[in-house]
Every structure is written in C-alpha cells, then in structure tokens.
Design a protein around this motif. Sequence first.
Motif, mmCIF file in Angstrom:
data_model
loop_
_atom_site.group_PDB
_atom_site.id
_atom_site.type_symbol
_atom_site.label_atom_id
_atom_site.label_comp_id
_atom_site.label_asym_id
_atom_site.label_seq_id
_atom_site.Cartn_x
_atom_site.Cartn_y
_atom_site.Cartn_z
ATOM 1 N N TRP A 153 0.831 -1.200 0.000
ATOM 2 C CA TRP A 153 0.000 0.000 0.000
ATOM 3 C C TRP A 153 0.869 1.253 0.000
ATOM 4 O O TRP A 153 0.561 2.244 -0.673
ATOM 5 N N ASP A 154 1.980 1.223 0.760
ATOM 6 C CA ASP A 154 2.921 2.346 0.768
ATOM 7 C C ASP A 154 3.580 2.517 -0.602
ATOM 8 O O ASP A 154 3.788 3.640 -1.069
ATOM 9 N N LEU A 155 3.948 1.391 -1.228
ATOM 10 C CA LEU A 155 4.596 1.474 -2.535
ATOM 11 C C LEU A 155 3.649 2.003 -3.610
ATOM 12 O O LEU A 155 4.072 2.726 -4.520
ATOM 13 N N VAL A 156 2.377 1.635 -3.519
ATOM 14 C CA VAL A 156 1.395 2.201 -4.440
ATOM 15 C C VAL A 156 1.356 3.718 -4.283
ATOM 16 O O VAL A 156 1.312 4.474 -5.270
ATOM 17 N N LEU A 157 1.383 4.171 -3.036
ATOM 18 C CA LEU A 157 1.414 5.608 -2.760
ATOM 19 C C LEU A 157 2.680 6.232 -3.325
ATOM 20 O O LEU A 157 2.636 7.268 -4.003
ATOM 21 N N GLU A 158 3.837 5.589 -3.041
ATOM 22 C CA GLU A 158 5.125 6.135 -3.483
ATOM 23 C C GLU A 158 5.175 6.284 -4.995
ATOM 24 O O GLU A 158 5.421 7.373 -5.532
ATOM 25 N N TYR A 159 4.947 5.177 -5.706
ATOM 26 C CA TYR A 159 5.102 5.204 -7.150
ATOM 27 C C TYR A 159 3.995 6.001 -7.840
ATOM 28 O O TYR A 159 4.249 6.738 -8.799
ATOM 29 N N GLY A 160 2.757 5.838 -7.362
ATOM 30 C CA GLY A 160 1.642 6.517 -8.013
ATOM 31 C C GLY A 160 1.693 8.020 -7.855
ATOM 32 O O GLY A 160 1.632 8.774 -8.839
ATOM 33 N N VAL A 161 1.813 8.497 -6.619
ATOM 34 C CA VAL A 161 1.835 9.937 -6.378
ATOM 35 C C VAL A 161 3.102 10.563 -6.943
ATOM 36 O O VAL A 161 3.073 11.663 -7.508
ATOM 37 N N ARG A 503 -1.240 12.554 7.514
ATOM 38 C CA ARG A 503 -1.696 12.075 6.206
ATOM 39 C C ARG A 503 -1.317 10.614 6.000
ATOM 40 O O ARG A 503 -2.080 9.834 5.416
ATOM 41 N N PHE A 504 -0.138 10.252 6.479
ATOM 42 C CA PHE A 504 0.321 8.869 6.334
ATOM 43 C C PHE A 504 -0.578 7.922 7.122
ATOM 44 O O PHE A 504 -0.924 6.833 6.650
ATOM 45 N N VAL A 505 -0.953 8.316 8.332
ATOM 46 C CA VAL A 505 -1.846 7.495 9.160
ATOM 47 C C VAL A 505 -3.203 7.349 8.485
ATOM 48 O O VAL A 505 -3.797 6.263 8.473
ATOM 49 N N PHE A 508 -2.835 4.881 5.778
ATOM 50 C CA PHE A 508 -2.709 3.542 6.352
ATOM 51 C C PHE A 508 -4.070 3.003 6.784
ATOM 52 O O PHE A 508 -4.383 1.832 6.543
ATOM 53 N N VAL A 509 -4.891 3.838 7.408
ATOM 54 C CA VAL A 509 -6.211 3.398 7.870
ATOM 55 C C VAL A 509 -7.087 3.012 6.680
ATOM 56 O O VAL A 509 -7.815 2.014 6.718
ATOM 57 N N ILE A 510 -7.019 3.799 5.613
ATOM 58 C CA ILE A 510 -7.786 3.449 4.405
ATOM 59 C C ILE A 510 -7.344 2.094 3.874
ATOM 60 O O ILE A 510 -8.165 1.228 3.541
#
Length: 528
Positions: A153-161, A503-505, A508-510
């Motif tokens: 989920w973090d990597l999706v955020l990293e690469y996508g954004v 924002r990170f939390v 993560f919750v989502i």
Amino acid sequence: MCRSPLCAPPMACMAGYCRLGRRCESPQDRAAGGPEPLRISRSRAGILRSWFRTKDIGGPRADTGLRRCLTTMDLIFLGIGGIIGAGIFVLTGVAAARDAGPAIVLSFLISGLACAFTALSYAELAAAVGGSGSAYGYAYAGLGEIVAWTVGWDLVLEYGVATAAVAIGWSGYVRNALASVGIHLPLAYTKVNIYAVAAWGLGLFHRPIPGVIAAHAAAGGFMNAPAAAIILVLSLVLAAGVRQSAALNGLMVIVKLAVIGLFIAVAAFHVTPGNWHPFMPFGWPGVMRGAALIFFAYIGFDAVSTAAEETRNPQHSLPIGIIVSLLVCTVIYILVSGLLTSIVPYFTLDTASPVAQAMLDLDHPLVALLIGIGAIVGLTSVMLVLFYGLTRIFLAMARDGLLPSSFAAVHARTQTPVRVILICGVFMALIAGLTPIAYVAELVNIGTLAAFTIVCAGVLVLRYTRPDLPRPFRAPGSPVVPLLGMGFCIYLMMSLPLVTWIRFVVWFVIGLGIYISYGRSHSQLAAK
C-alpha cells in the motif's frame, strides 16, 4: 458437541473446539465439573495467525508469464533512469542555498551512504526471494501478510503519487522551454488553480461566487493538459512491451548523462575556489538538513527490484543493477554539486533551475538550453521507471489475491499487464491533470522510508527464520548494515513534519480497511 448456552443450536466440534473457541465436553470434563475454559479463543487466535501468515518463496526464476529479456545493463540504466531527475537539476541548488552551502557534497555523501545500507538489503532479498513485488514480496515472505499489505500500500502511494508529481514538474519545464522560443501555452490548460475550478463550478450552477474565490480565480488554470498527456503516452509505451520500454529508457539515460557530462566539462574551466569559503556556512546541522532533503533525490533504485520476473538472470543481475546504479548516481551527484557551488556563490542557487541558471550566469546560453532539454528527458525517464514499478507492484498484489484478480492478467502478445498499466495510467493522468499535488506529494517521502525500513528488517528476520535459504548475494556486515539502514530511515522519518505523519496514518487506515474487507478473505493463502 459444544453445549454452551451461547451455541444454539449446538455447533459441530473442530479439533476439540467449537467456533466460539470453547472446548467440547467429554466424560472427564463432566466429572471435573465442566470443560476447562480457554483463555484466548481459537477464532481470535486464528484471525491473528491469518494476519501474519507468510508466503512460500517461489524463487527468482519462477515462470509468471512475463517476458524475461532484461540484461544487467538494462537494470543499471533502469536504476539511473529512476534516480537522476529533478534531484540533480533542482534539489542540488535548493539544498546548497538554504541548508548546506558548499558542504552539499558532504550531504550527498551522507545520503548516499544511508541509501547504500538499504540498497545492500534490497540486493540480498532481490536475489534470494525475487518476484515483481519488490519490498512487498520480501515482507510477505518474512514478516507476514498484514505487513506485506502495508508495504504494498505504501509502494502504491510512493510510485503513483510520485509519478503524478513528476509529471506536473515535467509540464512546468516544457512550458518554460517552449516559452523561451516564443511558444506560449494557454495558462488555463497548463496549471491547476483550485479557486478557478471552484469558481467555474459555482458559475455552472448559477451560484454566487465569494469574493475570496473570485480574487484567487483571476489567475486562471483549469487543468494541466501536458502532465496528463505525458502519463498517457508512457502508458502506451509500457503496454507495448518491457523490451521497448527498456530501450527508450536507455536512450533517455544516455541523453541526460551526456548533458551532465557537458556541464562538468564546461564548469571545470570556471572553478573559483573562493566560492567554497566558508565551506559550511550553516554548520554541521545544515549539512544534516541538506542530507535529509536530498535523500529523496536517490529514490528510484528500489524500482530495479520490481524487474525480477523480467530479467534473464535475476540472481546475478539484480544486485549489480541496484548497487551499480546507486554508486554511479552518487558519484555524479557529488561531482555536479561540488562544481556547481564552486562556479557561482551558493546563495544564488535558490532557483527553479539552478544548473541551467549557473550556465547563463557564465554566459553559456547554448549549454543552458541543452541542460533544460536534459532536465525534461531526465524527468521523463523518472516517470517511466516509477510507472513501471507501480504496475508490477499491482500485478504482484493481485496475483496474491489481495487486490482483484482482474489486475493479474498478462497480455499474451506483449507479455505485459496491459490492463493494470492502462487503468493506473488513466488514474494518474487525472491526478496530474486535475489536482494541485503539492501537499499530497509529501506522502511519497514517508511511504518510501517506511518501505526501506521494512526491507532492512526483512533481511534480519529471514536470516533468522530461513538460514538455509540460498542467497546468491549476501549483504556484508549483517546485522550491522541492515540495522544502520533501519536507523537512518527511522531518523529521517522522525524529521518529517507532523502533518505528513497525519496524512500517512490516514492513508494507512484506508488501506487497512481495504485489507480487512477484501484482501484477507480473498488472499490466496486463505484457501490453503
């Protein structure tokens, strides 16, 4: 059968316990006055075990339907393409002017060393575990499903954004380059102004427009068409095949390395030693602030590990690709930052394009123009590599059942996940074209550091739980090197502002909600 009053009708026994986790009565239990109470219900323990179930290591050469055609040189170019971009053309000057001064060379050295610890951990796991999931797959093999989901989920955020944010920066460079030759793109289609969009929406429904919105809306800007367009073009490139994508990336890497070489050759004749005095105008704290800022100029080497399933000899090529690309970029960063702060005073570098501006100050307009072109090419290669990594993470998570299986389809002719590529491309084009991404882009930093920390932890865990696992490459100095990597990443995470953590939390919750409602029950491991 369980005879608890909570079980009505009585429920079938499962290994001596009912679904409520109560022990079934036996003659011995009745003689003793009832069954022994269970302190922790089996159902709760089962849920806990399902969250931390681990995936078998299939090996780096498992057949997944993707085309194995990438060589060691392709992976090195992939790493350089993902690393060298806005960092060298923008962050170098900003960090020197605001934080480190000429000691920016030390900041790059420190950041490179911090990344080296993580890169060594990546290299070991890439060779031993493999898979296109990168850190997600490594966490799944060693730390458990919920940790793997969090990393994915973090990597999706990293690469996508990050891809969308770089596209917006790319659009700005293109707009300025065209303006320099007399071509002016309409502001309404090259910049997003949320106030202008709000005013347009209110006007559409014949609502009164507040004065504050009207004042800010005057600047205009409804969409960033160039940013959306470049992402859609790269979608088609990636969908065409990994061989074509690697060839284009290699060409762009050669162009930007040539431009950087030109800058080094020209700047070498304009060195003024006096510009390095004082060397550390902001002291050692300034050097460390600069290191924290430019650490993110190194992000991109981790995308090399997502190419494991498309590499001819992954156990040999992946460690070389990760480590060599990081080493080459570190040397280039130190050379460029050292020359840049020696040819002009460091406090003049706080501009949008400090390298090109320095050439203009030295009366080299042609070199400045070529550097601008190199910056555009460099940002394009960064987008291509990040976009590539995003699609492979999605593919790996879908194959494991944590995302819908429709994302796991691989096109028979191109041998690429075309459906994932096109869907991600459309979503990122919408984000880049319609969203002012400045605040969201800050999430990239903390998501990346979290993934790096878990990769380093994964090396330690697998060294303990799977000492027999074949490791073609072993990170030297274990456990010191992984621990240092974790320490550096956690330190940099703690230096980020509170709003980024909030924002990170939320992100993560989502993600946790998606995992609980879909991923846990649809996981491939749930059926075993």
